[in-house]
Design a protein around this motif. Structure first.
Motif, mmCIF file in Angstrom:
data_model
loop_
_atom_site.group_PDB
_atom_site.id
_atom_site.type_symbol
_atom_site.label_atom_id
_atom_site.label_comp_id
_atom_site.label_asym_id
_atom_site.label_seq_id
_atom_site.Cartn_x
_atom_site.Cartn_y
_atom_site.Cartn_z
ATOM 1 N N ARG A 1 -6.183 -2.888 17.029
ATOM 2 C CA ARG A 1 -4.733 -2.794 17.165
ATOM 3 C C ARG A 1 -3.978 -3.843 16.778
ATOM 4 O O ARG A 1 -4.156 -5.023 16.934
ATOM 5 C CB ARG A 1 -4.838 -3.095 18.539
ATOM 6 N N LEU A 2 -3.090 -2.902 15.491
ATOM 7 C CA LEU A 2 -2.274 -3.911 14.746
ATOM 8 C C LEU A 2 -0.740 -2.843 15.506
ATOM 9 O O LEU A 2 -0.723 -2.039 16.362
ATOM 10 C CB LEU A 2 -2.290 -3.540 13.982
ATOM 11 N N TYR A 3 -0.107 -3.431 15.389
ATOM 12 C CA TYR A 3 1.487 -3.259 16.662
ATOM 13 C C TYR A 3 2.773 -2.984 15.006
ATOM 14 O O TYR A 3 3.261 -3.868 14.460
ATOM 15 C CB TYR A 3 2.623 -4.442 17.122
ATOM 16 N N GLY A 4 2.875 -1.983 14.721
ATOM 17 C CA GLY A 4 4.130 -1.803 13.671
ATOM 18 C C GLY A 4 5.767 -1.949 13.673
ATOM 19 O O GLY A 4 5.826 -2.579 15.247
ATOM 20 N N LEU A 5 6.075 -2.464 13.180
ATOM 21 C CA LEU A 5 7.624 -2.715 13.077
ATOM 22 C C LEU A 5 8.216 -1.967 13.271
ATOM 23 O O LEU A 5 9.406 -1.957 13.726
ATOM 24 C CB LEU A 5 7.572 -3.081 11.287
ATOM 25 N N ASN A 6 8.426 -0.570 13.029
ATOM 26 C CA ASN A 6 9.758 0.604 13.152
ATOM 27 C C ASN A 6 9.650 0.997 14.071
ATOM 28 O O ASN A 6 11.239 0.947 14.244
ATOM 29 C CB ASN A 6 8.469 2.208 12.086
ATOM 30 N N ARG A 7 8.892 0.534 15.274
ATOM 31 C CA ARG A 7 9.501 0.679 16.539
ATOM 32 C C ARG A 7 10.632 -0.196 16.866
ATOM 33 O O ARG A 7 11.311 0.221 18.248
ATOM 34 C CB ARG A 7 8.156 0.713 17.397
ATOM 35 N N HIS A 8 10.776 -1.335 16.430
ATOM 36 C CA HIS A 8 12.028 -2.338 16.881
ATOM 37 C C HIS A 8 13.183 -1.054 15.805
ATOM 38 O O HIS A 8 14.245 -2.533 16.196
ATOM 39 C CB HIS A 8 11.074 -3.602 16.228
ATOM 40 N N TYR A 9 13.241 -0.530 15.358
ATOM 41 C CA TYR A 9 14.618 -0.275 14.941
ATOM 42 C C TYR A 9 15.389 0.270 15.677
ATOM 43 O O TYR A 9 14.799 1.612 15.714
ATOM 44 C CB TYR A 9 13.822 0.859 13.356
ATOM 45 N N ILE A 10 16.791 0.924 15.612
ATOM 46 C CA ILE A 10 17.416 1.138 16.058
ATOM 47 C C ILE A 10 18.022 2.902 15.528
ATOM 48 O O ILE A 10 17.288 4.062 15.685
ATOM 49 C CB ILE A 10 19.090 1.313 16.209
ATOM 50 N N THR B 1 1.145 -1.007 -0.104
ATOM 51 C CA THR B 1 -0.312 0.136 0.276
ATOM 52 C C THR B 1 0.679 1.510 0.330
ATOM 53 O O THR B 1 2.011 1.300 0.275
ATOM 54 C CB THR B 1 -0.761 -0.126 1.148
ATOM 55 N N SER B 2 0.546 2.127 -0.716
ATOM 56 C CA SER B 2 1.376 3.479 -0.138
ATOM 57 C C SER B 2 0.336 4.722 1.075
ATOM 58 O O SER B 2 1.345 4.998 1.120
ATOM 59 C CB SER B 2 0.655 4.512 -1.110
ATOM 60 N N LEU B 3 0.614 4.027 1.932
ATOM 61 C CA LEU B 3 -0.269 4.524 3.317
ATOM 62 C C LEU B 3 1.314 4.025 4.438
ATOM 63 O O LEU B 3 2.408 2.835 3.222
ATOM 64 C CB LEU B 3 -1.388 3.778 4.217
ATOM 65 N N THR B 4 0.973 5.148 4.404
ATOM 66 C CA THR B 4 2.967 4.716 6.177
ATOM 67 C C THR B 4 2.234 3.959 6.860
ATOM 68 O O THR B 4 1.089 3.623 6.950
ATOM 69 C CB THR B 4 2.952 5.967 6.245
ATOM 70 N N GLU B 5 3.387 3.445 7.849
ATOM 71 C CA GLU B 5 3.517 2.113 8.430
ATOM 72 C C GLU B 5 1.890 3.144 9.896
ATOM 73 O O GLU B 5 0.736 2.354 9.494
ATOM 74 C CB GLU B 5 4.396 2.415 9.658
ATOM 75 N N LYS B 6 2.595 4.262 10.452
ATOM 76 C CA LYS B 6 1.281 5.240 10.717
ATOM 77 C C LYS B 6 0.373 5.176 10.518
ATOM 78 O O LYS B 6 -0.346 5.645 11.114
ATOM 79 C CB LYS B 6 2.099 6.551 11.402
ATOM 80 N N GLU B 7 -0.184 5.610 9.242
ATOM 81 C CA GLU B 7 -0.979 5.781 8.605
ATOM 82 C C GLU B 7 -2.218 4.177 8.518
ATOM 83 O O GLU B 7 -3.110 4.500 8.849
ATOM 84 C CB GLU B 7 -1.078 6.465 7.670
ATOM 85 N N LEU B 8 -1.105 3.119 8.591
ATOM 86 C CA LEU B 8 -2.304 2.002 8.083
ATOM 87 C C LEU B 8 -2.596 1.562 10.204
ATOM 88 O O LEU B 8 -3.892 0.854 9.894
ATOM 89 C CB LEU B 8 -0.902 1.036 7.226
ATOM 90 N N LEU B 9 -1.712 2.012 10.954
ATOM 91 C CA LEU B 9 -2.118 1.907 11.921
ATOM 92 C C LEU B 9 -3.214 2.170 13.298
ATOM 93 O O LEU B 9 -4.612 1.471 13.224
ATOM 94 C CB LEU B 9 -1.310 2.188 13.249
ATOM 95 N N ASP B 10 -3.115 3.385 12.120
ATOM 96 C CA ASP B 10 -4.552 4.611 12.722
ATOM 97 C C ASP B 10 -5.870 3.535 11.924
ATOM 98 O O ASP B 10 -6.896 3.684 12.461
ATOM 99 C CB ASP B 10 -4.077 6.418 12.161
ATOM 100 N N LEU B 11 -5.110 3.687 10.461
ATOM 101 C CA LEU B 11 -7.132 3.544 9.843
ATOM 102 C C LEU B 11 -8.011 1.834 10.824
ATOM 103 O O LEU B 11 -8.715 2.023 10.247
ATOM 104 C CB LEU B 11 -6.480 2.888 8.273
#
Length: 477
Positions: A429-438, A412-422
């Motif tokens: 409730r979903l959990y994004g991958l980005n939060r685990h990146y240093i 999708t063209s949505l960002t991770e945050k946009e997908l989580l919010d949608l």
């Protein structure tokens, strides 16, 4: 004279009723500052109660600053009118929304477990046995590394299930992995101190990684160097290019991506550690019990012949999060250092809990429990994979066949945050991958950790179908 309503049948003591009445009168401004209160004797006579009761109420009001006692004059309302007149700031709708606890129809948490599978009857029996045996010594301080019986049981379990050969003496028991990582950080400090090494402590970690470990290490003044991953786990070639002497890895089921490190990459990692005496590998084997395809992957520690791997394990994922019992296996060289500098720290796990887990392990209950929940989680895992087929080729799935979550990338063209919010706006409730990146994730597709352990099979089906209905019109092939 104050007319204070006293309810003699109330469970609230009379002195507390007097105290509350006068305090509220002062706060509401009906008793102005410097107003002289009746003496304790006269108020007691007026209310037809004991003077001691009034004395107790006045004493509490004086101690809290609502009234003040002036010698040879009496009790007066203190000057708190400025506080009494401060209006409460209205909570904005934005803040109100923030404080409101969001409820979800479906929660795909990758951190949760199926708490309904907790072995209540066995735990109750072992707790009862513990008390019935009048184990008075359990209420005394035990071995600082943990009770020997528990460490012996853990050593036996690690040998039979993870291929780790170690003595009970090498095992440190603590209240969860986080506490053990703190101990380990202090141990590395003493290692550098004794080596008279003043260089900054450098730690290498997988990127993405278990972010809590990253926060602990940085909080303990380590400089953390993120190392990228490929399809086989941490890139050892990149590790060689750093000056790090310690690396934190999750080889049996990389968190969060689910990569299983093959034997060749493990040998490369051990070769890196063997080149310098002070180099060590921290192996976090957090959910190695849950593998649904093929044989269990032996621990990296099982291949370690040079004493370079520090092994971390926990019972929280396999039994329950509240069972805060983790363990650490130290190489002999670090064990000597531990005894010298950290041996004074008492074990942070209750000896009663240690007794229960000892028998849970040694009496075969843990093995039977694992067999039961492996089947339970495998069924949920397979059902989720089957249900996700509704998305066809509009998603990419990784990290399957082990652990308690899948990694799903949505086209999708949505960002991770946009997908989580949608999803959240539709009760999912979903959990994004980005939060685990240093360092920032450079991936183009939003990644989601899709957990299934805490959902029933019916919830997995309905939740996945509901997610499809929300996203079907914004996904591409």
């Amino acid at each position: 004279m104050l007319s204070i309503p006293i309810d003699i049948e109330s469970f609230v003591p009379m002195y507390e009723q007097i105290y509350s009445y006068i305090k509220n009168e002062i706060k509401d401004g009906r008793l102005s500052e410097h107003y002289k209160l009746p003496s304790a004797r006269s108020l007691a006579a007026h209310l037809n109660i004991s003077r001691n009761t009034v004395d107790m109420a006045y004493s509490q009001l004086v101690s809290e600053g609502y009234i003040e006692a002036i010698p040879k004059s009496g009790f007066y309302v203190a000057a708190i009118s400025a506080l009494a007149s401060i209006p409460l700031m209205p909570v904005s709708k934005k803040e109100e929304k923030k404080e409101e606890k969001k409820s979800f129809h479906y929660d795909f948490s990758p951190f949760a477990i199926d708490i309904n599978s907790f072995p209540y009857n066995i735990w109750r029996k072992l707790s009862k046995d513990c008390m019935n045996e009048y184990n008075n010594e359990l209420f005394l301080l035990g071995d600082s590394k943990g009770d020997e019986a528990l460490r012996t049981a853990i050593a036996g379990y690690l040998y039979s299930s993870r291929g780790v050969i170690c003595s009970p003496e090498q095992i440190i028991v603590g209240a969860g992995t986080d506490y053990l990582l703190l101990l380990l950080s202090r141990l590395f400090f003493w290692q550098k101190f004794e080596a008279e090494n003043t260089a900054p402590a450098l730690m290498a970690m997988e990127n993405p990684t278990y972010k809590r470990a990253y926060e602990i290490f940085t909080g303990m003044q380590f400089e953390v160097l993120p190392i990228e991953l490929d399809q086989n786990g941490i890139c050892v070639d990149s590790l060689f290019k750093t000056k790090a002497d310690i690396v934190y890895v999750t080889p049996s089921h990389q968190y969060p991506l689910g990569v299983v490190m093959p034997v060749k990459r493990r040998q490369e990692l051990l070769s890196w550690a063997s080149l310098k005496r002070e180099r060590y590998i921290i192996e976090d084997d957090h959910d190695s019990e849950f593998r649904y395809k093929g044989k269990p992957i032996p621990a990296l520690k099982g291949m370690d012949s040079l004493g370079k791997v520090i092994y971390l394990g926990t019972f929280s994922r396999a039994i329950a999060p509240a069972i805060r019992v983790g363990y650490m296996v130290l190489p002999e060289e670090l064990l000597i250092l531990y005894k010298k500098h950290l041996g004074m720290f008492s074990s942070t796990v209750s000896r009663v809990d240690q007794y229960i887990i000892t028998h849970f392990l040694s009496d075969g209950y843990f093995e039977r429990h694992l067999n039961k929940i492996r089947t339970l989680y495998k069924n949920k895992h397979d059902l989720l994979l089957q249900t996700l087929k509704i998305f066809h080729d509009r998603i990419i799935i990784e990290g399957e066949h082990a652990g308690l979550h899948l990694v799903v990338y949505f086209k999708t063209s949505l960002t991770e945050k946009e997908l989580l919010d949608l999803a959240a706006g539709n009760g999912i409730r979903l959990y994004g991958l980005n939060r685990h990146y240093i360092t920032p994730n450079t991936g183009t597709l939003p990644g989601i950790l899709l957990g299934y352990a805490n959902l029933s099979e019916e919830e997995i089906k309905k939740g996945t179908l509901a997610l499809y209905e929300v996203l079907k019109d914004i996904l591409t092939v």
